[in-house]
Design a protein around this motif. Sequence first.
Motif, PDB file in Angstrom:
ATOM      1  N   MET A   1      14.697   3.268 -11.307  1.00 54.74           N
ATOM      2  CA  MET A   1      14.934   3.894 -12.600  1.00 54.74           C
ATOM      3  C   MET A   1      16.064   3.163 -13.306  1.00 54.74           C
ATOM      4  N   LEU A   2      15.944   3.037 -14.595  1.00 55.25           N
ATOM      5  CA  LEU A   2      16.959   2.405 -15.418  1.00 55.25           C
ATOM      6  C   LEU A   2      18.127   3.377 -15.595  1.00 55.25           C
ATOM      7  N   PRO A   3      19.358   2.954 -15.276  1.00 58.62           N
ATOM      8  CA  PRO A   3      20.510   3.851 -15.419  1.00 58.62           C
ATOM      9  C   PRO A   3      20.662   4.357 -16.854  1.00 58.62           C
ATOM     10  N   ALA A   4      21.125   5.587 -17.006  1.00 56.30           N
ATOM     11  CA  ALA A   4      21.227   6.227 -18.322  1.00 56.30           C
ATOM     12  C   ALA A   4      22.128   5.450 -19.276  1.00 56.30           C
ATOM     13  N   ASP A   5      23.177   4.811 -18.775  1.00 62.12           N
ATOM     14  CA  ASP A   5      24.079   4.083 -19.668  1.00 62.12           C
ATOM     15  C   ASP A   5      23.498   2.756 -20.149  1.00 62.12           C
ATOM     16  N   HIS A   6      22.302   2.400 -19.684  1.00 58.68           N
ATOM     17  CA  HIS A   6      21.622   1.190 -20.140  1.00 58.68           C
ATOM     18  C   HIS A   6      20.367   1.498 -20.967  1.00 58.68           C
ATOM     19  N   ARG A   7      20.157   2.770 -21.309  1.00 58.37           N
ATOM     20  CA  ARG A   7      18.959   3.143 -22.066  1.00 58.37           C
ATOM     21  C   ARG A   7      19.222   3.090 -23.556  1.00 58.37           C
ATOM     22  N   LEU A   8      18.324   2.485 -24.258  1.00 62.57           N
ATOM     23  CA  LEU A   8      18.378   2.415 -25.711  1.00 62.57           C
ATOM     24  C   LEU A   8      17.657   3.642 -26.242  1.00 62.57           C
ATOM     25  N   THR A   9      18.377   4.536 -26.909  1.00 63.00           N
ATOM     26  CA  THR A   9      17.781   5.800 -27.337  1.00 63.00           C
ATOM     27  C   THR A   9      17.880   6.039 -28.842  1.00 63.00           C
ATOM     28  N   ARG A  10      18.815   5.400 -29.517  1.00 64.59           N
ATOM     29  CA  ARG A  10      19.009   5.666 -30.947  1.00 64.59           C
ATOM     30  C   ARG A  10      18.021   4.881 -31.798  1.00 64.59           C
ATOM     31  N   PRO A  11      17.369   5.558 -32.730  1.00 63.45           N
ATOM     32  CA  PRO A  11      16.409   4.868 -33.607  1.00 63.45           C
ATOM     33  C   PRO A  11      17.034   3.712 -34.381  1.00 63.45           C
ATOM     34  N   THR A  12      18.298   3.834 -34.765  1.00 66.18           N
ATOM     35  CA  THR A  12      18.947   2.749 -35.511  1.00 66.18           C
ATOM     36  C   THR A  12      19.097   1.507 -34.635  1.00 66.18           C
ATOM     37  N   SER A  13      19.368   1.700 -33.359  1.00 62.59           N
ATOM     38  CA  SER A  13      19.488   0.563 -32.444  1.00 62.59           C
ATOM     39  C   SER A  13      18.131  -0.098 -32.219  1.00 62.59           C
ATOM     40  N   PHE A  14      17.075   0.711 -32.124  1.00 59.71           N
ATOM     41  CA  PHE A  14      15.725   0.156 -32.002  1.00 59.71           C
ATOM     42  C   PHE A  14      15.413  -0.704 -33.226  1.00 59.71           C
ATOM     43  N   ARG A  15      15.692  -0.164 -34.409  1.00 57.33           N
ATOM     44  CA  ARG A  15      15.415  -0.897 -35.647  1.00 57.33           C
ATOM     45  C   ARG A  15      16.204  -2.199 -35.711  1.00 57.33           C
ATOM     46  N   ARG A  16      17.483  -2.140 -35.339  1.00 58.76           N
ATOM     47  CA  ARG A  16      18.324  -3.332 -35.378  1.00 58.76           C
ATOM     48  C   ARG A  16      17.777  -4.407 -34.440  1.00 58.76           C
ATOM     49  N   ALA A  17      17.364  -4.006 -33.240  1.00 57.07           N
ATOM     50  CA  ALA A  17      16.839  -4.977 -32.277  1.00 57.07           C
ATOM     51  C   ALA A  17      15.529  -5.588 -32.765  1.00 57.07           C
ATOM     52  N   VAL A  18      14.672  -4.769 -33.348  1.00 61.15           N
ATOM     53  CA  VAL A  18      13.368  -5.264 -33.795  1.00 61.15           C
ATOM     54  C   VAL A  18      13.508  -6.143 -35.034  1.00 61.15           C
ATOM     55  N   LYS A  19      14.352  -5.742 -35.976  1.00 62.70           N
ATOM     56  CA  LYS A  19      14.470  -6.495 -37.226  1.00 62.70           C
ATOM     57  C   LYS A  19      15.320  -7.756 -37.081  1.00 62.70           C
ATOM     58  N   ALA A  20      16.435  -7.665 -36.350  1.00 58.07           N
ATOM     59  CA  ALA A  20      17.360  -8.793 -36.277  1.00 58.07           C
ATOM     60  C   ALA A  20      17.248  -9.576 -34.978  1.00 58.07           C
ATOM     61  N   GLY A  21      16.493  -9.075 -34.029  1.00 55.72           N
ATOM     62  CA  GLY A  21      16.423  -9.719 -32.725  1.00 55.72           C
ATOM     63  C   GLY A  21      15.453 -10.881 -32.660  1.00 55.72           C
ATOM     64  N   ARG A  22      15.588 -11.646 -31.591  1.00 51.54           N
ATOM     65  CA  ARG A  22      14.675 -12.758 -31.319  1.00 51.54           C
ATOM     66  C   ARG A  22      13.401 -12.194 -30.717  1.00 51.54           C
ATOM     67  N   ARG A  23      12.281 -12.495 -31.341  1.00 53.50           N
ATOM     68  CA  ARG A  23      10.994 -11.978 -30.890  1.00 53.50           C
ATOM     69  C   ARG A  23      10.333 -13.005 -30.001  1.00 53.50           C
ATOM     70  N   SER A  24       9.760 -12.507 -28.906  1.00 50.81           N
ATOM     71  CA  SER A  24       9.004 -13.365 -28.012  1.00 50.81           C
ATOM     72  C   SER A  24       7.824 -12.565 -27.491  1.00 50.81           C
ATOM     73  N   GLY A  25       6.648 -13.158 -27.504  1.00 46.76           N
ATOM     74  CA  GLY A  25       5.452 -12.419 -27.128  1.00 46.76           C
ATOM     75  C   GLY A  25       4.699 -13.045 -25.978  1.00 46.76           C
ATOM     76  N   ALA A  26       3.954 -12.211 -25.302  1.00 51.78           N
ATOM     77  CA  ALA A  26       3.061 -12.620 -24.219  1.00 51.78           C
ATOM     78  C   ALA A  26       1.811 -11.754 -24.327  1.00 51.78           C
ATOM     79  N   ARG A  27       0.894 -11.936 -23.398  1.00 45.06           N
ATOM     80  CA  ARG A  27      -0.369 -11.212 -23.448  1.00 45.06           C
ATOM     81  C   ARG A  27      -0.173  -9.707 -23.291  1.00 45.06           C
TER      82      ARG A  27
END
Length: 124
Positions: free
Chosen positions: A1-27
């Motif tokens: 299980m992923l420790p609670a202090d390493h979980r991304l839970t805030r919608p603003t943080s999700f948005r920041r990671a998706v919009k400003a982050g480096r995207r990499s894709g696989a199948r």
Amino acid sequence: MLPADHRLTRPTSFRRAVKAGRRSGARTLVTHLALSEERADGQLVGFVVSKAVGNAVVRNRVKRRLRHAARERLALLPAGALLVVRAQPAAATASYQELVADLDRCLDRSLRTIAVGSGQVEQR
């Protein structure tokens, strides 16, 4: 299980990671990796598994596998990293080993581009 202090839970943080982050894709998955200036002491990981992946049982199995794989790779992430892992529909039928291989491939590509972008190019 992923420790609670390493979980991304805030919608603003999700948005920041998706919009400003480096995207990499696989199948089977897509990763978005961003560095956060506000949180420089640890890494946060979040998961997006939509209904396109399958029913609730399948989605939860995919999430459990991805959480387990991400927990083992926390040490690879730089301090302040925000990682969003989005499962593709192919993740429903993929084995754990395939998910891990795709996650490793995506993280490797994202970390290399972040290192190049910040001037921390590795000498090989």
